[in-house]
Write an enzyme that holds these catalytic residues in place. Structure first.
Site, PDB file in Angstrom:
ATOM      1  CB  SER B  63      -1.103  -0.001   1.039  1.00 49.75           C
ATOM      2  OG  SER B  63      -2.067  -0.984   0.691  1.00 49.75           O
ATOM      3  CG  HIS B  68       2.540  15.348   4.246  1.00 47.48           C
ATOM      4  ND1 HIS B  68       2.823  15.386   2.900  1.00 47.48           N
ATOM      5  CD2 HIS B  68       1.575  14.409   4.390  1.00 47.48           C
ATOM      6  CE1 HIS B  68       2.057  14.520   2.259  1.00 47.48           C
ATOM      7  NE2 HIS B  68       1.289  13.907   3.136  1.00 47.48           N
ATOM      8  CB  CYS B  83      -3.637  -4.289   2.081  1.00 45.69           C
ATOM      9  SG  CYS B  83      -2.591  -4.119   0.629  1.00 45.69           S
TER      10      CYS B  83
END
Lengths: 123, 123
Positions: B63, B68, B83
């Protein structure tokens, strides 16, 4: 105290399985949603998995949009992180929901980055 | 009913501001965390913002990892979507927290994709 970012977690159930497995379509949907919602794209990476499924990430100046699809369950998980006043993450979310034809979408909004120094440092 | 994915939202407060503004360092941290936690990287995009801040996304077969940074607040927001049973998202989270020297980290774990057909369709 304001948050630095807004993070939307989008559950897309009952989508079109055919669309969820179409790499070009999913990429076009996410990039168009970013553009139409006021984002500035700075990079992206999309991949098709074997046997099925697509994963895609768009880095935007205002943070990111990610999507992971499970065509076998007509389901996709998307997330949109925004740290801008000009980018409208809910507009991007609505566009993605609409174009993947989700019959049962839901959005959770999480505020990120309540930092103690924000009130005094921000101008 | 099992979930298809696990999404970790990681708040990294009281980090080293210098490290958070170092594009090469942040990229190396996230890529190393992905590799050491068992992920298979399929693409990545990292950007340095003017005047400060870094945004980075790593697409993995399991995934994605996104980060940030706000060096001016010694803060970074990261998220890890997994996942897979082989990729350990909490191990990746711990490595990122440690290497960005966060003095006040927190992790929220959200299960994604409870789909009604999973119990009968999954093998």
């Amino acid at each position: 105290m304001d948050a630095l970012g807004t993070h939307l977690l989008i559950e897309l159930k009952e989508c079109s399985s055919e669309l969820l497995n179409d790499l070009d379509y999913v990429r076009d949907v996410v990039i168009a949603a970013a553009n139409e919602a006021g984002a500035t794209i700075v990079g992206h990476t999309f991949h098709k998995f074997d046997p099925i499924g697509v994963t895609g990430i768009v880095a935007i100046a205002e943070s990111h949009i990610g999507i992971h699809t499970w065509p076998e369950f007509a389901y996709a998980a998307a997330d949109i992180f925004s740290c801008s006043d000009t980018f409208e993450p809910h507009r991007a979310a609505d566009l993605i929901i609409q174009r993947l034809q989700s019959g049962q979408p839901s959005i959770t909004e999480i505020k990120r980055g309540f930092v103690a120094s924000l009130a005094t440092s921000a101008t």
